[in-house]
Structures are given as C-alpha cells and as structure tokens.
Design a protein around this motif. Structure first.
Motif, PDB file in Angstrom:
ATOM      1  N   LEU A 273       0.836  -1.202   0.000  1.00 52.99           N
ATOM      2  CA  LEU A 273       0.000   0.000   0.000  1.00 52.99           C
ATOM      3  C   LEU A 273       0.872   1.254   0.000  1.00 52.99           C
ATOM      4  CD1 LEU A 273      -2.748   1.433   0.207  1.00 52.99           C
ATOM      5  CD2 LEU A 273      -2.598   1.125   2.690  1.00 52.99           C
ATOM      6  N   ILE A 274       1.897   1.275   0.829  1.00 53.65           N
ATOM      7  CA  ILE A 274       2.801   2.425   0.893  1.00 53.65           C
ATOM      8  C   ILE A 274       3.520   2.618  -0.438  1.00 53.65           C
ATOM      9  CG2 ILE A 274       4.934   3.278   1.961  1.00 53.65           C
ATOM     10  CD1 ILE A 274       3.871   1.917   4.588  1.00 53.65           C
ATOM     11  N   VAL A 275       3.997   1.530  -1.026  1.00 50.84           N
ATOM     12  CA  VAL A 275       4.679   1.620  -2.321  1.00 50.84           C
ATOM     13  C   VAL A 275       3.728   2.132  -3.394  1.00 50.84           C
ATOM     14  CG1 VAL A 275       5.774   0.268  -4.156  1.00 50.84           C
ATOM     15  CG2 VAL A 275       6.414  -0.128  -1.782  1.00 50.84           C
ATOM     16  N   GLY A 276       2.504   1.632  -3.407  1.00 49.35           N
ATOM     17  CA  GLY A 276       1.520   2.086  -4.395  1.00 49.35           C
ATOM     18  C   GLY A 276       1.210   3.565  -4.257  1.00 49.35           C
ATOM     19  N   VAL A 277       1.019   4.021  -3.037  1.00 48.49           N
ATOM     20  CA  VAL A 277       0.729   5.440  -2.813  1.00 48.49           C
ATOM     21  C   VAL A 277       1.944   6.293  -3.171  1.00 48.49           C
ATOM     22  CG1 VAL A 277       0.195   7.166  -1.028  1.00 48.49           C
ATOM     23  CG2 VAL A 277      -1.075   5.013  -1.110  1.00 48.49           C
ATOM     24  N   TYR A 278       3.145   5.825  -2.819  1.00 46.02           N
ATOM     25  CA  TYR A 278       4.362   6.556  -3.173  1.00 46.02           C
ATOM     26  C   TYR A 278       4.484   6.705  -4.698  1.00 46.02           C
ATOM     27  CZ  TYR A 278       9.198   8.038  -3.428  1.00 46.02           C
ATOM     28  OH  TYR A 278      10.336   8.749  -3.699  1.00 46.02           O
ATOM     29  N   ALA A 279       4.278   5.596  -5.419  1.00 42.61           N
ATOM     30  CA  ALA A 279       4.355   5.648  -6.884  1.00 42.61           C
ATOM     31  C   ALA A 279       3.274   6.553  -7.456  1.00 42.61           C
ATOM     32  CB  ALA A 279       4.229   4.246  -7.461  1.00 42.61           C
ATOM     33  N   LEU A 280       2.088   6.469  -6.900  1.00 45.00           N
ATOM     34  CA  LEU A 280       0.975   7.306  -7.342  1.00 45.00           C
ATOM     35  C   LEU A 280       1.290   8.786  -7.189  1.00 45.00           C
ATOM     36  CD1 LEU A 280      -2.185   7.595  -7.974  1.00 45.00           C
ATOM     37  CD2 LEU A 280      -2.467   7.527  -5.517  1.00 45.00           C
ATOM     38  N   LEU A 281       1.955   9.155  -6.116  1.00 47.61           N
ATOM     39  CA  LEU A 281       2.246  10.560  -5.840  1.00 47.61           C
ATOM     40  C   LEU A 281       3.608  11.015  -6.354  1.00 47.61           C
ATOM     41  CD1 LEU A 281       0.881  10.773  -2.184  1.00 47.61           C
ATOM     42  CD2 LEU A 281      -0.250  11.515  -4.301  1.00 47.61           C
ATOM     43  N   SER A 282       4.457  10.086  -6.775  1.00 47.34           N
ATOM     44  CA  SER A 282       5.824  10.437  -7.177  1.00 47.34           C
ATOM     45  C   SER A 282       5.923  11.486  -8.284  1.00 47.34           C
ATOM     46  CB  SER A 282       6.603   9.181  -7.566  1.00 47.34           C
ATOM     47  OG  SER A 282       6.080   8.588  -8.729  1.00 47.34           O
TER      48      SER A 282
ATOM     49  N   LEU B 134      -0.358   2.520 -12.274  1.00 43.36           N
ATOM     50  CA  LEU B 134       0.218   1.366 -11.579  1.00 43.36           C
ATOM     51  C   LEU B 134       0.195   1.554 -10.067  1.00 43.36           C
ATOM     52  CD1 LEU B 134       3.267   0.451 -13.868  1.00 43.36           C
ATOM     53  CD2 LEU B 134       1.039  -0.677 -13.732  1.00 43.36           C
ATOM     54  N   GLY B 135       0.460   2.765  -9.609  1.00 43.15           N
ATOM     55  CA  GLY B 135       0.419   3.038  -8.170  1.00 43.15           C
ATOM     56  C   GLY B 135      -0.981   2.875  -7.606  1.00 43.15           C
ATOM     57  N   ALA B 136      -1.971   3.410  -8.316  1.00 44.21           N
ATOM     58  CA  ALA B 136      -3.358   3.289  -7.852  1.00 44.21           C
ATOM     59  C   ALA B 136      -3.809   1.833  -7.831  1.00 44.21           C
ATOM     60  CB  ALA B 136      -4.273   4.119  -8.742  1.00 44.21           C
ATOM     61  N   LEU B 137      -3.488   1.085  -8.875  1.00 38.98           N
ATOM     62  CA  LEU B 137      -3.874  -0.333  -8.911  1.00 38.98           C
ATOM     63  C   LEU B 137      -3.204  -1.119  -7.785  1.00 38.98           C
ATOM     64  CD1 LEU B 137      -3.828  -1.078 -12.748  1.00 38.98           C
ATOM     65  CD2 LEU B 137      -5.816  -1.024 -11.233  1.00 38.98           C
ATOM     66  N   THR B 138      -1.934  -0.840  -7.531  1.00 38.57           N
ATOM     67  CA  THR B 138      -1.223  -1.528  -6.454  1.00 38.57           C
ATOM     68  C   THR B 138      -1.840  -1.185  -5.103  1.00 38.57           C
ATOM     69  OG1 THR B 138       0.818  -1.516  -7.740  1.00 38.57           O
ATOM     70  CG2 THR B 138       1.039  -1.844  -5.368  1.00 38.57           C
ATOM     71  N   ALA B 139      -2.155   0.084  -4.890  1.00 36.10           N
ATOM     72  CA  ALA B 139      -2.778   0.493  -3.631  1.00 36.10           C
ATOM     73  C   ALA B 139      -4.143  -0.167  -3.444  1.00 36.10           C
ATOM     74  CB  ALA B 139      -2.896   2.012  -3.574  1.00 36.10           C
TER      75      ALA B 139
END
Length: 118
Positions: free
Chosen positions: A13-22, A39-44
C-alpha cells in the motif's frame, strides 16, 4: 485469516501510494506520470482489498504482477532516460514483486495447512 494483519500488504500500500504521488516531486513526462499513477493506484487498491479480504483469491499473484509491470514500465512506456522516474519505477517494481511473491507463498502455505487439517 484475520483482516488488517498482513504487514506485507501495508508495505505494498505504501509503495503504491508513493508511486501514485511520485510525479508531484519527480521530473516527469505525461506518459511517465500516467504510468506511475495508474500502476500506483492499482497496487494500492489491490493491497487494500487484500487487507480487508485476506481470503480473496490470487490477489497476491496480482501484486507480484504489478511489481513486474512497474519494473518494465520505463522501457515499455519510453521513459527510461528519465533517471529519477525510472529508478522510482524500478524500486517500486522490485519491492512490490518481492512483497507479492512472499505474500503468495505465505497465503498458499497457510491455505494448504488449513486444507490438510480439515
């Protein structure tokens, strides 16, 4: 399995949100931004589903697949020349893949144990 008890899903979840906001703090292009946001949203979303419903089938496998998609995205989407965004995608990919593969292994071994004891 109990809800909200998988630390590996919190990491995904943290990785997905980080990628989403990067894209907010990383030099990017529209293609790289779209890729990382999707990809970040889907992972989250996948990690939240796994946290809420840990008995959902094959979500862990999808998390590992998201890691692969993160990792190959700089080459496939054409932003491998953007160092910061590429490294973000590669790091997110490796972490997400390892988390998804580990979670898949734990879940499958747990389900196998339950099945043999019943």
């Amino acid at each position: 399995m109990k809800r909200w008890t998988h630390p590996q899903d919190f990491i995904a979840l943290i990785v997905g949100v980080y990628a989403l906001l990067s894209p907010l703090w990383t030099t990017t292009t529209s293609k790289a931004t779209t890729t990382m946001v999707v990809l970040g949203a889907l992972t989250a979303v996948l990690s939240v589903i796994e946290l809420v419903r840990p008995d959902t089938l094959s979500i862990e496998g999808l998390t590992a697949l998201m890691g692969v998609l993160f990792f190959i995205s700089p080459w496939v989407m054409g932003f491998s020349d953007m160092r910061a965004m590429s490294w973000t995608a590669w790091a997110a990919g490796v972490i997400t893949f390892v988390i998804g593969a580990a979670d898949l292994r734990v879940t499958r071994s747990h389900r196998g144990t339950v099945a043999t004891t019943l």
